[in-house]
Scaffold this motif. Structure first.
Motif, PDB file in Angstrom:
ATOM      1  N   MET A   1       0.840  -1.177   0.000  1.00 37.57           N
ATOM      2  CA  MET A   1       0.000   0.000   0.000  1.00 37.57           C
ATOM      3  C   MET A   1       0.887   1.243   0.000  1.00 37.57           C
ATOM      4  SD  MET A   1      -3.240   0.694   2.407  1.00 37.57           S
ATOM      5  CE  MET A   1      -4.630   0.817   1.325  1.00 37.57           C
ATOM      6  N   ASN A   2       0.448   2.253  -0.705  1.00 38.44           N
ATOM      7  CA  ASN A   2       1.192   3.503  -0.856  1.00 38.44           C
ATOM      8  C   ASN A   2       0.666   4.531   0.147  1.00 38.44           C
ATOM      9  OD1 ASN A   2       2.493   5.776  -1.739  1.00 38.44           O
ATOM     10  ND2 ASN A   2       1.738   5.683  -3.819  1.00 38.44           N
ATOM     11  N   TYR A   3       1.511   4.939   1.080  1.00 36.06           N
ATOM     12  CA  TYR A   3       1.115   5.904   2.109  1.00 36.06           C
ATOM     13  C   TYR A   3       1.738   7.250   1.779  1.00 36.06           C
ATOM     14  CZ  TYR A   3      -0.094   1.575   4.467  1.00 36.06           C
ATOM     15  OH  TYR A   3      -0.625   0.355   4.773  1.00 36.06           O
ATOM     16  N   LYS A   4       0.902   8.202   1.370  1.00 34.54           N
ATOM     17  CA  LYS A   4       1.401   9.495   0.883  1.00 34.54           C
ATOM     18  C   LYS A   4       2.128  10.305   1.953  1.00 34.54           C
ATOM     19  CE  LYS A   4      -2.842  12.186   1.385  1.00 34.54           C
ATOM     20  NZ  LYS A   4      -3.680  11.721   2.282  1.00 34.54           N
ATOM     21  N   ASN A   5       1.797  10.130   3.216  1.00 31.99           N
ATOM     22  CA  ASN A   5       2.449  10.920   4.265  1.00 31.99           C
ATOM     23  C   ASN A   5       3.924  10.565   4.420  1.00 31.99           C
ATOM     24  OD1 ASN A   5       0.189  12.403   4.801  1.00 31.99           O
ATOM     25  ND2 ASN A   5      -0.413  11.246   6.609  1.00 31.99           N
ATOM     26  N   ILE A   6       4.284   9.329   4.117  1.00 31.12           N
ATOM     27  CA  ILE A   6       5.697   8.948   4.239  1.00 31.12           C
ATOM     28  C   ILE A   6       6.520   9.701   3.207  1.00 31.12           C
ATOM     29  CG2 ILE A   6       7.362   7.062   4.071  1.00 31.12           C
ATOM     30  CD1 ILE A   6       5.132   5.201   5.114  1.00 31.12           C
ATOM     31  N   ARG A   7       6.057   9.712   1.983  1.00 36.59           N
ATOM     32  CA  ARG A   7       6.779  10.452   0.946  1.00 36.59           C
ATOM     33  C   ARG A   7       6.782  11.942   1.246  1.00 36.59           C
ATOM     34  NH1 ARG A   7       5.960  10.334  -5.625  1.00 36.59           N
ATOM     35  NH2 ARG A   7       7.539  11.910  -6.030  1.00 36.59           N
ATOM     36  N   SER A   8       5.647  12.462   1.654  1.00 41.90           N
ATOM     37  CA  SER A   8       5.529  13.897   1.930  1.00 41.90           C
ATOM     38  C   SER A   8       6.483  14.345   3.029  1.00 41.90           C
ATOM     39  CB  SER A   8       4.098  14.258   2.326  1.00 41.90           C
ATOM     40  OG  SER A   8       3.236  14.112   1.239  1.00 41.90           O
ATOM     41  N   ILE A   9       6.530  13.606   4.121  1.00 39.83           N
ATOM     42  CA  ILE A   9       7.397  14.020   5.231  1.00 39.83           C
ATOM     43  C   ILE A   9       8.865  13.918   4.819  1.00 39.83           C
ATOM     44  CG2 ILE A   9       7.616  11.827   6.481  1.00 39.83           C
ATOM     45  CD1 ILE A   9       7.086  13.507   9.054  1.00 39.83           C
ATOM     46  N   ARG A  10       9.189  12.928   4.007  1.00 39.15           N
ATOM     47  CA  ARG A  10      10.564  12.808   3.516  1.00 39.15           C
ATOM     48  C   ARG A  10      10.922  14.010   2.644  1.00 39.15           C
ATOM     49  NH1 ARG A  10      12.505  11.518  -1.157  1.00 39.15           N
ATOM     50  NH2 ARG A  10      10.651  10.502  -1.987  1.00 39.15           N
ATOM     51  N   GLU A  11      10.042  14.327   1.712  1.00 42.60           N
ATOM     52  CA  GLU A  11      10.301  15.451   0.808  1.00 42.60           C
ATOM     53  C   GLU A  11      10.286  16.786   1.549  1.00 42.60           C
ATOM     54  OE1 GLU A  11       7.349  14.864  -2.243  1.00 42.60           O
ATOM     55  OE2 GLU A  11       8.708  13.570  -3.397  1.00 42.60           O
ATOM     56  N   ASP A  12       9.382  16.955   2.510  1.00 44.25           N
ATOM     57  CA  ASP A  12       9.314  18.191   3.296  1.00 44.25           C
ATOM     58  C   ASP A  12      10.609  18.450   4.059  1.00 44.25           C
ATOM     59  OD1 ASP A  12       6.741  18.577   2.383  1.00 44.25           O
ATOM     60  OD2 ASP A  12       5.775  18.007   4.278  1.00 44.25           O
ATOM     61  N   ASN A  13      11.327  17.374   4.375  1.00 42.15           N
ATOM     62  CA  ASN A  13      12.589  17.490   5.110  1.00 42.15           C
ATOM     63  C   ASN A  13      13.802  17.405   4.192  1.00 42.15           C
ATOM     64  OD1 ASN A  13      12.138  17.503   8.240  1.00 42.15           O
ATOM     65  ND2 ASN A  13      10.539  16.228   7.357  1.00 42.15           N
ATOM     66  N   ASP A  14      13.565  17.515   2.885  1.00 39.30           N
ATOM     67  CA  ASP A  14      14.644  17.494   1.875  1.00 39.30           C
ATOM     68  C   ASP A  14      15.558  16.279   2.014  1.00 39.30           C
ATOM     69  OD1 ASP A  14      13.782  19.901   0.659  1.00 39.30           O
ATOM     70  OD2 ASP A  14      14.851  21.058   2.175  1.00 39.30           O
ATOM     71  N   ILE A  15      14.943  15.132   2.205  1.00 37.33           N
ATOM     72  CA  ILE A  15      15.681  13.889   2.313  1.00 37.33           C
ATOM     73  C   ILE A  15      15.383  13.047   1.077  1.00 37.33           C
ATOM     74  CG2 ILE A  15      15.961  11.753   3.655  1.00 37.33           C
ATOM     75  CD1 ILE A  15      15.268  13.393   6.134  1.00 37.33           C
ATOM     76  N   THR A  16      16.435  12.538   0.450  1.00 35.18           N
ATOM     77  CA  THR A  16      16.271  11.718  -0.745  1.00 35.18           C
ATOM     78  C   THR A  16      15.911  10.280  -0.374  1.00 35.18           C
ATOM     79  OG1 THR A  16      18.580  11.023  -0.825  1.00 35.18           O
ATOM     80  CG2 THR A  16      18.010  13.106  -1.967  1.00 35.18           C
ATOM     81  N   GLN A  17      15.418   9.551  -1.366  1.00 34.78           N
ATOM     82  CA  GLN A  17      15.162   8.129  -1.138  1.00 34.78           C
ATOM     83  C   GLN A  17      16.460   7.412  -0.771  1.00 34.78           C
ATOM     84  OE1 GLN A  17      13.192   6.331  -4.484  1.00 34.78           O
ATOM     85  NE2 GLN A  17      11.185   7.050  -3.834  1.00 34.78           N
ATOM     86  N   LYS A  18      17.550   7.793  -1.395  1.00 30.55           N
ATOM     87  CA  LYS A  18      18.840   7.159  -1.110  1.00 30.55           C
ATOM     88  C   LYS A  18      19.243   7.392   0.341  1.00 30.55           C
ATOM     89  CE  LYS A  18      23.546   6.760  -2.817  1.00 30.55           C
ATOM     90  NZ  LYS A  18      24.508   7.122  -3.849  1.00 30.55           N
ATOM     91  N   GLN A  19      19.029   8.615   0.847  1.00 35.93           N
ATOM     92  CA  GLN A  19      19.364   8.917   2.238  1.00 35.93           C
ATOM     93  C   GLN A  19      18.476   8.106   3.189  1.00 35.93           C
ATOM     94  OE1 GLN A  19      18.809  13.168   1.674  1.00 35.93           O
ATOM     95  NE2 GLN A  19      20.955  13.532   2.253  1.00 35.93           N
ATOM     96  N   MET A  20      17.182   8.022   2.887  1.00 35.22           N
ATOM     97  CA  MET A  20      16.276   7.235   3.732  1.00 35.22           C
ATOM     98  C   MET A  20      16.665   5.767   3.710  1.00 35.22           C
ATOM     99  SD  MET A  20      14.113   8.975   5.454  1.00 35.22           S
ATOM    100  CE  MET A  20      13.101   7.620   6.011  1.00 35.22           C
ATOM    101  N   ALA A  21      17.003   5.284   2.534  1.00 33.92           N
ATOM    102  CA  ALA A  21      17.420   3.887   2.420  1.00 33.92           C
ATOM    103  C   ALA A  21      18.636   3.626   3.305  1.00 33.92           C
ATOM    104  CB  ALA A  21      17.725   3.555   0.959  1.00 33.92           C
ATOM    105  N   GLY A  22      19.586   4.552   3.313  1.00 36.52           N
ATOM    106  CA  GLY A  22      20.755   4.416   4.163  1.00 36.52           C
ATOM    107  C   GLY A  22      20.399   4.382   5.640  1.00 36.52           C
TER     108      GLY A  22
END
Length: 73
Positions: free
Chosen positions: A1-22
């Motif tokens: 399931m795709n939860y939009k708040n996870i992506r939004s909070i990541r982007e709002d904090n200027d964090i890339t997918q690569k950084q989150m993955a790390g």
């Protein structure tokens, strides 16, 4: 399931997918698949994300608009 708040909070904090993955000790590809809903989020990963951003897991799962965590103390 795709939860939009996870992506939004990541982007709002200027964090890339690569950084989150790390932060989560997964590959960027795996993180991308979580975020797009291709694979399910493990509960332990959701807890790590909630702790990192200091929000509730319910907020991440779009179950509430309230970001605040409930204190168990």
């Amino acid at each position: 399931m795709n939860y939009k708040n996870i992506r939004s909070i990541r982007e709002d904090n200027d964090i890339t997918q690569k950084q989150m993955a790390g932060l989560l000790n997964v590959s960027q590809n795996t993180y991308s698949q979580y975020e797009t809903g291709k694979i399910e989020w493990p509960v332990s990963t959701l807890v790590k994300i909630a702790d990192y951003f200091d929000v509730s897991v319910d907020y991440l799962l779009d179950r509430t608009k309230n970001k605040n965590r409930i204190n168990s103390n």
